[in-house]
Design a protein around this motif. Structure first.
Motif, short mmCIF file in Angstrom:
data_model
loop_
_atom_site.label_atom_id
_atom_site.label_comp_id
_atom_site.label_asym_id
_atom_site.label_seq_id
_atom_site.Cartn_x
_atom_site.Cartn_y
_atom_site.Cartn_z
N MET A 163 0.85 -1.20 0.00
CA MET A 163 0.00 0.00 0.00
C MET A 163 0.88 1.25 0.00
SD MET A 163 -2.86 1.10 2.82
CE MET A 163 -3.66 2.69 2.74
N ASN A 164 0.51 2.21 -0.80
CA ASN A 164 1.25 3.45 -0.87
C ASN A 164 1.14 4.20 0.46
OD1 ASN A 164 2.35 5.92 -1.40
ND2 ASN A 164 1.19 6.29 -3.28
N PRO A 165 2.26 4.44 1.16
CA PRO A 165 2.17 5.10 2.47
C PRO A 165 1.63 6.52 2.38
CG PRO A 165 4.46 4.95 1.75
CD PRO A 165 3.66 4.12 0.79
N SER A 166 1.70 7.11 1.19
CA SER A 166 1.21 8.48 1.05
C SER A 166 -0.28 8.53 0.73
CB SER A 166 1.97 9.21 -0.07
OG SER A 166 1.73 8.58 -1.31
N ALA A 167 -0.88 7.34 0.55
CA ALA A 167 -2.32 7.30 0.25
C ALA A 167 -3.11 7.85 1.42
CB ALA A 167 -2.75 5.88 -0.06
N ARG A 168 -4.18 8.52 1.09
CA ARG A 168 -5.00 9.13 2.14
C ARG A 168 -5.77 8.05 2.90
NH1 ARG A 168 -9.16 13.90 0.67
NH2 ARG A 168 -8.06 15.31 2.03
N VAL A 169 -5.72 8.12 4.23
CA VAL A 169 -6.44 7.16 5.07
C VAL A 169 -7.88 7.63 5.21
CG1 VAL A 169 -6.57 6.11 7.35
CG2 VAL A 169 -4.33 6.60 6.33
N ARG A 170 -8.81 6.74 4.92
CA ARG A 170 -10.22 7.09 5.02
C ARG A 170 -10.62 7.20 6.48
NH1 ARG A 170 -14.63 7.03 1.78
NH2 ARG A 170 -16.62 6.60 2.74
N GLN A 171 -11.14 8.35 6.86
CA GLN A 171 -11.52 8.58 8.25
C GLN A 171 -12.84 7.87 8.55
OE1 GLN A 171 -9.62 9.90 10.34
NE2 GLN A 171 -8.13 11.06 9.14
N PRO A 172 -12.99 7.34 9.75
CA PRO A 172 -14.23 6.63 10.11
C PRO A 172 -15.41 7.58 10.23
CG PRO A 172 -12.83 6.89 12.04
CD PRO A 172 -12.02 7.37 10.87
N ARG A 173 -16.57 7.08 9.82
CA ARG A 173 -17.81 7.83 10.01
C ARG A 173 -18.49 7.31 11.27
NH1 ARG A 173 -18.23 12.32 6.59
NH2 ARG A 173 -17.15 11.80 4.65
N ARG A 174 -19.40 8.11 11.81
CA ARG A 174 -20.09 7.70 13.03
C ARG A 174 -21.53 8.20 13.00
NH1 ARG A 174 -16.89 11.98 16.99
NH2 ARG A 174 -17.01 13.70 15.53
N ALA A 175 -22.37 7.56 13.79
CA ALA A 175 -23.78 7.94 13.88
C ALA A 175 -23.92 9.12 14.85
CB ALA A 175 -24.61 6.76 14.37
N LEU A 176 -24.34 10.24 14.31
CA LEU A 176 -24.62 11.42 15.13
C LEU A 176 -26.08 11.80 14.94
CD1 LEU A 176 -21.52 13.71 14.39
CD2 LEU A 176 -21.88 12.21 16.36
N HIS A 177 -26.71 12.26 16.03
CA HIS A 177 -28.12 12.65 15.96
C HIS A 177 -28.28 14.03 16.58
CE1 HIS A 177 -29.02 8.56 14.76
NE2 HIS A 177 -28.39 8.12 15.82
N GLY A 178 -28.61 15.00 15.77
CA GLY A 178 -28.80 16.34 16.30
C GLY A 178 -28.84 17.38 15.20
N VAL A 179 -28.89 18.63 15.62
CA VAL A 179 -28.98 19.77 14.71
C VAL A 179 -27.83 20.73 14.99
CG1 VAL A 179 -30.41 21.73 13.96
CG2 VAL A 179 -31.50 19.58 14.66
N LEU A 180 -27.15 21.13 13.94
CA LEU A 180 -26.10 22.15 14.07
C LEU A 180 -26.53 23.38 13.29
CD1 LEU A 180 -22.32 21.78 14.13
CD2 LEU A 180 -23.29 23.41 12.53
N LEU A 181 -26.55 24.52 13.97
CA LEU A 181 -26.90 25.77 13.30
C LEU A 181 -25.63 26.39 12.75
CD1 LEU A 181 -29.54 27.45 15.65
CD2 LEU A 181 -29.87 25.84 13.78
N LEU A 182 -25.51 26.39 11.44
CA LEU A 182 -24.35 26.97 10.78
C LEU A 182 -24.64 28.40 10.35
CD1 LEU A 182 -21.47 26.38 9.62
CD2 LEU A 182 -22.62 25.89 7.45
N ASP A 183 -23.70 29.28 10.60
CA ASP A 183 -23.75 30.62 10.04
C ASP A 183 -23.04 30.52 8.69
OD1 ASP A 183 -23.60 33.28 9.34
OD2 ASP A 183 -22.79 33.96 11.27
N LYS A 184 -23.81 30.24 7.64
CA LYS A 184 -23.22 29.95 6.33
C LYS A 184 -22.44 31.15 5.81
CE LYS A 184 -25.12 30.15 2.23
NZ LYS A 184 -24.00 30.69 1.44
N PRO A 185 -21.23 30.88 5.29
CA PRO A 185 -20.43 31.99 4.76
C PRO A 185 -20.87 32.40 3.37
CG PRO A 185 -19.22 29.94 4.55
CD PRO A 185 -20.48 29.62 5.29
N ASN A 225 -25.33 23.06 -0.07
CA ASN A 225 -24.86 21.68 -0.10
C ASN A 225 -23.35 21.60 0.15
OD1 ASN A 225 -25.42 18.77 -0.64
ND2 ASN A 225 -23.98 19.13 -2.31
N ASP A 226 -22.59 22.53 -0.41
CA ASP A 226 -21.15 22.56 -0.16
C ASP A 226 -20.87 22.77 1.34
OD1 ASP A 226 -20.52 22.09 -2.77
OD2 ASP A 226 -20.14 24.19 -3.27
N ALA A 227 -21.64 23.67 1.95
CA ALA A 227 -21.48 23.92 3.39
C ALA A 227 -21.81 22.66 4.19
CB ALA A 227 -22.37 25.08 3.83
N LEU A 228 -22.89 21.99 3.80
CA LEU A 228 -23.28 20.76 4.48
C LEU A 228 -22.18 19.70 4.39
CD1 LEU A 228 -25.38 18.82 5.79
CD2 LEU A 228 -26.17 18.31 3.46
#
Length: 317
Positions: A1-23, A29-32
């Motif tokens: 395996m190429n050591p410089s290959a990007r390691v895929r970060q784990p996903r997790r189950a989150l439940h909630g609402v985040l209020l973003l002040d969109k720039p 969709n990009d912000a999301l």
């Protein structure tokens, strides 16, 4: 395996609402997607879009909260709008080519009369540069091809339209309106009533339903924070039902509700309630009360409820 290959970060189950002040300059969709990657969340969605031109409150839903996103989509919205007088543009905002220029010549009384005429229930013709569909194609796609199609007027409600500031050819307005209102169209209609034309120069959403800027976080702040700090911004999934009354059930009744069983309840009728089990964070979902019955609507799954009670999982390394 190429050591410089990007390691895929784990996903997790989150439940909630985040209020973003969109720039500015970023699509909803990009912000999301940026926030979803920062939180490494499995499932996410937003409650209606803000144009790249607009900034401000964008509720982002994670996990079980996505089941209730439609409620916020249908809620009233509040904005601060900057309107440039004397210029009409092809898109109704500052990003479009100027199509007409007219002198700005009206007084304060004429402005107040024009604002008053646009309050309450009004009919709006949706702009060509919008995401509405015509024969399967978004209107903005047709507009980019030089096409203009007939659009039916839609009834919207302008609850508040207040002058905040007036400097030469620029107005700053506070707007509170029903779902489906186009602030670009409101700016154009105001300009026509004043006889000088106008377009939307800037837009900031200050509230979406009961959710306001006071609890919002910027993308730059999220990027600079640690994982626990980011998770601290997550509001409970029932935040989107903040205007609804709360019903607390014991363990037996909560289990029956989650099974989809109607229950007799000694409470007055309600179009929608937030149902909770006996635990502090045990949000079960939404229900309604009709003729003395508690009728389940959108409910959390047992896995979602268990994850919610256990709290957000930490990132694995």
């Amino acid at each position: 395996m190429n050591p410089s290959a990007r390691v895929r970060q784990p996903r997790r189950a989150l439940h909630g609402v985040l209020l973003l002040d969109k720039p500015l300059g970023l699509s909803s969709n990009d912000a999301l997607q940026k926030v979803k990657r920062l939180l490494r969340a499995e499932k996410a969605g937003h409650t209606g879009t803000l144009d790249p031109l607009a900034t401000g409150v964008l509720p982002l839903c994670f996990g079980a909260a996505t089941k209730f996103s439609q409620l916020n989509l249908e809620a009233d919205k509040a904005y601060e709008a900057t309107v440039r007088l004397g210029q009409t543009t092809a898109t109704g905002d500052r990003e479009g080519e100027v199509t007409q220029e007219r002198p700005v010549a009206f007084d304060a009384q004429a402005l107040q009369l024009a604002l008053a005429a646009l309050r309450g229930e009004i009919d709006q013709v949706p702009p060509m540069h919008s995401a509405l569909k015509h024969e399967g194609k978004a209107l903005y796609q047709l507009a980019r091809q030089g096409q203009v199609v007939e659009r039916a007027a839609r009834r919207v409600t302008i609850h508040e339209l207040t002058l905040l500031d007036w400097q030469a050819d620029t107005l700053r307005l506070a707007v509170r309106c029903s779902k489906g209102t186009y602030i670009r169209t409101l700016a154009e209609d105001l300009g026509e009533r004043l006889g000088c034309g106008a377009h939307l120069a800037a837009l900031r959403r200050t509230a979406s339903g009961p959710l306001g800027l006071a609890d919002a976080v910027t993308l730059a702040q999220l990027e600079a924070e640690s994982d626990p700090e980011r998770l601290a911004h997550l509001l409970p999934p029932d935040t989107l039902l903040a205007d609804c009354p709360e019903v607390r059930l014991d363990a037996t009744e909560a289990g029956k509700l989650l099974a989809g069983i109607r229950r007799r309840i000694g409470l007055p009728p309600a179009a929608r309630v937030r149902a909770f089990g006996p635990e502090a964070r045990a949000f079960l979902g939404s229900a309604r009360i009709t003729a003395g019955e508690l009728i389940p609507e959108r409910l959390l799954s047992p896995i979602e409820l268990r994850t919610l009670l256990e709290g957000p999982p930490s990132l694995t390394t």
